[in-house]
Design an enzyme around this catalytic site. Structure first.
Site, short mmCIF file in Angstrom:
data_model
loop_
_atom_site.label_atom_id
_atom_site.label_comp_id
_atom_site.label_asym_id
_atom_site.label_seq_id
_atom_site.Cartn_x
_atom_site.Cartn_y
_atom_site.Cartn_z
N ARG A 104 -30.29 96.67 83.48
CA ARG A 104 -29.32 97.68 83.90
C ARG A 104 -28.14 96.94 84.53
O ARG A 104 -28.18 95.74 84.68
CB ARG A 104 -29.95 98.65 84.90
CG ARG A 104 -30.43 97.96 86.15
CD ARG A 104 -31.02 98.91 87.18
NE ARG A 104 -31.60 98.10 88.24
CZ ARG A 104 -32.24 98.59 89.30
NH1 ARG A 104 -32.40 99.89 89.43
NH2 ARG A 104 -32.72 97.80 90.22
N CYS A 108 -19.21 96.12 81.97
CA CYS A 108 -17.97 95.55 82.51
C CYS A 108 -17.24 96.67 83.26
O CYS A 108 -16.97 97.71 82.67
CB CYS A 108 -17.12 95.02 81.36
SG CYS A 108 -15.38 94.82 81.84
N ASN A 142 -25.30 103.14 91.23
CA ASN A 142 -26.42 102.61 91.99
C ASN A 142 -26.19 101.14 92.26
O ASN A 142 -26.07 100.34 91.33
CB ASN A 142 -27.72 102.79 91.18
CG ASN A 142 -28.96 102.50 92.00
OD1 ASN A 142 -29.45 103.36 92.72
ND2 ASN A 142 -29.48 101.28 91.91
N GLU A 143 -26.05 100.80 93.54
CA GLU A 143 -25.92 99.39 93.94
C GLU A 143 -24.91 98.61 93.09
O GLU A 143 -25.27 97.71 92.34
CB GLU A 143 -27.28 98.70 93.91
CG GLU A 143 -28.27 99.28 94.89
CD GLU A 143 -29.59 98.52 94.93
OE1 GLU A 143 -29.91 97.81 93.96
OE2 GLU A 143 -30.30 98.64 95.94
N CYS A 148 -17.64 90.23 86.71
CA CYS A 148 -17.49 90.08 85.26
C CYS A 148 -16.31 89.18 84.97
O CYS A 148 -15.24 89.33 85.56
CB CYS A 148 -17.29 91.45 84.62
SG CYS A 148 -16.97 91.36 82.85
N CYS A 150 -15.04 88.58 81.74
CA CYS A 150 -14.68 88.75 80.33
C CYS A 150 -13.17 88.78 80.13
O CYS A 150 -12.39 88.77 81.08
CB CYS A 150 -15.32 90.02 79.79
SG CYS A 150 -14.50 91.53 80.32
N CYS A 153 -11.44 91.75 81.77
CA CYS A 153 -11.25 91.52 83.21
C CYS A 153 -10.14 90.50 83.44
O CYS A 153 -9.38 90.59 84.40
CB CYS A 153 -12.56 91.07 83.85
SG CYS A 153 -13.74 92.42 83.98
N GLU A 300 -32.85 104.27 100.15
CA GLU A 300 -34.12 103.73 99.64
C GLU A 300 -34.80 102.98 100.79
O GLU A 300 -34.38 101.87 101.15
CB GLU A 300 -33.87 102.78 98.46
CG GLU A 300 -33.26 103.49 97.27
CD GLU A 300 -33.03 102.58 96.06
OE1 GLU A 300 -33.62 101.48 96.02
OE2 GLU A 300 -32.26 102.97 95.18
N TRP A 308 -41.27 93.26 90.61
CA TRP A 308 -41.10 93.50 89.18
C TRP A 308 -42.18 92.73 88.41
O TRP A 308 -43.05 93.32 87.80
CB TRP A 308 -39.70 93.05 88.73
CG TRP A 308 -38.59 93.98 89.16
CD1 TRP A 308 -38.69 95.04 90.03
CD2 TRP A 308 -37.23 93.93 88.73
NE1 TRP A 308 -37.47 95.64 90.16
CE2 TRP A 308 -36.54 94.99 89.37
CE3 TRP A 308 -36.51 93.10 87.86
CZ2 TRP A 308 -35.19 95.23 89.17
CZ3 TRP A 308 -35.15 93.35 87.67
CH2 TRP A 308 -34.51 94.41 88.31
N TYR A 350 -44.47 97.64 89.08
CA TYR A 350 -45.12 97.16 90.31
C TYR A 350 -44.30 97.44 91.57
O TYR A 350 -44.58 96.90 92.63
CB TYR A 350 -45.42 95.66 90.20
CG TYR A 350 -46.49 95.37 89.17
CD1 TYR A 350 -47.64 96.16 89.11
CD2 TYR A 350 -46.34 94.34 88.26
CE1 TYR A 350 -48.61 95.93 88.16
CE2 TYR A 350 -47.32 94.10 87.31
CZ TYR A 350 -48.45 94.90 87.26
OH TYR A 350 -49.42 94.66 86.33
C1 GAL Z 1 -33.09 99.04 94.38
C2 GAL Z 1 -32.59 99.98 93.31
C3 GAL Z 1 -33.68 100.90 92.81
C4 GAL Z 1 -34.92 100.12 92.55
C5 GAL Z 1 -35.34 99.38 93.77
C6 GAL Z 1 -36.56 98.55 93.54
O1 GAL Z 1 -32.32 97.90 94.44
O2 GAL Z 1 -31.52 100.76 93.77
O3 GAL Z 1 -33.26 101.55 91.66
O4 GAL Z 1 -34.66 99.28 91.49
O5 GAL Z 1 -34.32 98.51 94.16
O6 GAL Z 1 -36.31 97.48 92.68
#
Ligand code: GAL
Length: 665
Positions: A104, A108, A142-143, A148, A150, A153, A300, A308, A350
């Protein structure tokens, strides 16, 4: 209202399960979920074909349980039908490699097709949900992150530079392109600082890093404009990554948001030690609060092992609740756990949620449910209460970027150095704000500027004003070395701060990786006399300042290492070297004594004390980060908010990983 909830991915589970999920969430006292930030391919399965029915059904089920929704715009993870359209949708990394599909955040940020299709999905979502009674706000993407390099850019960078400098003459002058014959005669000649070009011109590289940060800010602004117009009643936020994240100027990114949210993980596969140092998350929280000078949300909050490929050390009983209370103690007005149920598939199989893969409530669910019941009782009282810190640290993304280009010494790290000094205050239970070098500093007694490498006239004036008015400023090595264009100043160091500090850096010594020096304190009121000096030694010549410590070894033994200058009503301390935690801690203690700041309660070092003010009511958080019961002598009158407001007196026994929330009076 204090929001307490969870990140939810209904699209990963059969619809038959959704009602049970909502019921269990309501039982855990969740009142909010974040949804849809990775569901682009479910909401737009084909180019231009939209489907929100599944999401409507999920939101409706949650709403029946009084759970509100925050919608994530899904642009951090585009669907394959989009990314297979054009190769240049993918970012190019610093080594010149174009990313490929499979994870993910590969896009760019300056690609116009990506902007167009992002705008369209955001608009469609906004049209659909702008008046939905259960939707309260938005998380953009998200985050954000990752630079980049390229060719798109590169062109955008050239336009950005033209805007900044106005003429090539000015740019050439500022960057010093006379060096190695880099004089640009046309904007189109200017490269991005790819690794293939070798160690770049520092001016070019710093501007590129600023531009790369601005690229995401512009991309975010594009989405914000759509949402502001369509959904004026909704809040807009983004989930940032705390102090650690190094590629974006978070102060700038936060400007357009209603409030900052962030994602905090204590135990992950990248940190497999048995012990976690609570001062790191504390620094993250303080930084996130500092971005807008106001309370933040945790979008979060860790709810299980994070990993992972590897499985992180499992959170121990009590840790999830303890960590969530630490977030609150530092200014969180909402806690949202990541994630609800652990995914059975995908990269994050995980990354554990509140529920395990099987979906049955267990220990982690019970711990969070307990906290939910507590938040039901005290959330109203805590929400919106303020932190009043006597000490500020100056965080400069310009300086941080400059050190990414030229690290100065292999043992030096700007974030580590910043944290070393911060931890000294954290360990003494002193509250700290993290602010920019041009923030109004008048409310602080003490300001620390770790390695403030780039100092502009505006920064220098601000710091002078602060000290003249009675404040105490501390600067550390490599401060005032560079101008805004990342060129070294043409005055004796610390450059624009030399007069304020009453000192001249006569010479500096970058230490070998395997050899330290030492310092000896030479003033009576300093509690401990000698310490190792590490990484860097500025050899100081006082120009009015008083010498506090001198080096003890090598060719500069006896040379001043730390000085103190009276300036106006205040004082400026120049600390010319770095050292072990004990040096920073002793030094911080001495400084706090000088400015008359004392901790609220005297507690064992394993216990963290937080403090928020609801009007004139003080709320104290006691967090036991250890595996042992700790004793805390209580002076004054307090009630225990998590225990039916029973009065607290004498010795308070705080269990391992335990939390107390006390109200004064
Ligand atoms: C954050 C992200 C989430 C999920 C979590 C655990 O960085 O925003 O989508 O990936 O980490 O990896």
């Amino acid at each position: 209202m204090f929001r307490f909830g969870v990140d939810y991915y209904p699209e990963h589970w059969s619809e038959a399960r959704w009602e049970e999920d909502a019921r269990l969430m309501a039982e855990a006292n969740f009142n909010v979920v974040r949804l849809a930030e990775f569901a682009w391919s479910k909401m737009e399965p084909e180019n231009g074909i939209f489907d929100f029915q599944w999401l409507d059904r999920a939101i409706d089920i949650l709403a029946l349980h009084d759970i509100k929704a925050i919608l994530g715009t899904p642009t951090a993870s585009p669907p394959p039908w989009l990314m297979s359209k054009q190769e240049d949708l993918f970012r190019v990394d610093q080594d010149g490699r174009r990313l490929t599909y499979g994870n993910r955040r590969e896009y760019c940020p300056n690609n116009s097709l990506y902007h167009d299709l992002s705008r369209r999905i955001v608009l469609k979502m906004a049209e659909h949900y702008h008046d939905h009674p259960a939707v309260i706000g938005w998380q953009i993407d998200n985050e954000f992150g990752d630079r980049c390099y390229c060719s798109i850019c590169r062109k955008a960078f050239q336009v950005w530079l033209c805007d900044r400098y106005g003429s090539l003459e000015e740019l050439n002058e500022q960057w010093g392109t006379a060096f190695w014959s880099h004089v640009y005669t046309d904007w189109s000649e200017i490269p991005t600082p790819l690794n293939t070009g070798g160690s770049p011109n520092p001016g070019l590289a710093l501007d590129f890093f600023r531009f790369a940060s601005d690229s995401y800010i512009n991309y975010q602004e594009m989405q914000i404009n759509v949402l502001r117009e369509m959904c004026p009643g909704h809040f807009i936020t983004h989930n940032l990554m705390g102090f650690h994240y190094k590629f974006l100027n978070y102060f700038e990114l936060a400007k357009d948001l209603d409030f900052v949210s962030w994602d905090i993980y204590w135990r992950t596969q990248w940190n497999m030690e048995a012990d976690v140092d609570p001062s790191w998350p504390a620094l993250g929280h303080d930084t996130m609060r500092g971005l807008k000078g106001k309370n933040f949300w945790v979008m979060e909050q860790q709810s299980g092992s994070g990993g992972w490929e590897l499985v992180s050390v499992s959170p121990r009983p009590g840790e999830l609740r303890l960590w969530a209370y630490q977030s609150i103690a530092h200014g969180a007005d909402a806690i949202i756990f990541f994630r609800w149920r652990t995914a059975r598939f995908g990269t994050e199989e995980y990354w554990h949620g509140v529920l395990d893969h099987h979906g049955e409530p267990g220990r982690r669910y019970e711990e969070i449910r307990r906290m939910g019941a507590e938040i039901n009782e005290i959330g109203q009282l805590i929400h919106g209460s303020q932190i009043q810190a006597p000490v500020a640290f100056l965080l400069s993304y310009d300086s941080r970027f400059a050190f990414q280009i030229q690290g100065n010494n292999p043992r030096f790290s700007y974030p580590e150095h910043f944290h070393d000094f911060y931890r000294a205050f954290y360990n003494q239970q002193v509250l700290v704000d993290i602010v920019t070098p041009i923030s109004d500093l008048s409310q602080y007694k003490l300001v620390v500027a770790p390695a403030l490498h780039i100092v502009t006239e505006e920064i220098a004036k601000n710091l002078e004003g602060f000290v003249r008015g009675g404040g105490v400023l501390v600067v550390t090595p490599r401060t005032g070395v560079k101008d805004e264009a990342n060129a070294v100043v043409d005055q004796p160091l610390p450059g624009l701060l030399a007069e304020l500090c009453g000192v001249k850096v006569e010479e500096y010594c970058s230490l070998p990786i395997d050899l330290d020096n030492g310092i000896q304190f030479s003033i009576n009121d300093f509690p401990s006399t000698s310490h190792p000096a590490e990484v860097w030694c500025d050899l100081l010549q006082p120009k009015g300042a008083k010498v506090i410590a001198r080096y003890t070894q090598d060719y500069f033994a006896g040379t001043p290492a730390i000085t103190l200058n009276d300036y106006g009503e205040g004082k400026a301390v120049y600390m010319g070297t770095m050292g072990k935690p004990t040096l920073f801690e002793t030094f911080a203690g001495w400084l706090l004594d000088k400015v008359g700041v004392k901790p609220t309660l005297l507690v064992p070092k394993e216990v963290e004390v937080g403090e928020r003010w609801q009007g004139d009511r003080r709320i104290i958080f006691l967090l036991n980060h250890s595996e042992a019961t700790q004793e805390i002598p209580i002076e004054g009158r307090y009630i225990d908010l998590l225990n039916e407001s029973t009065p607290v007196e004498g010795i308070l026994m705080i269990p391992p990983r335990g939390v107390f929330v006390l109200q004064e009076g």
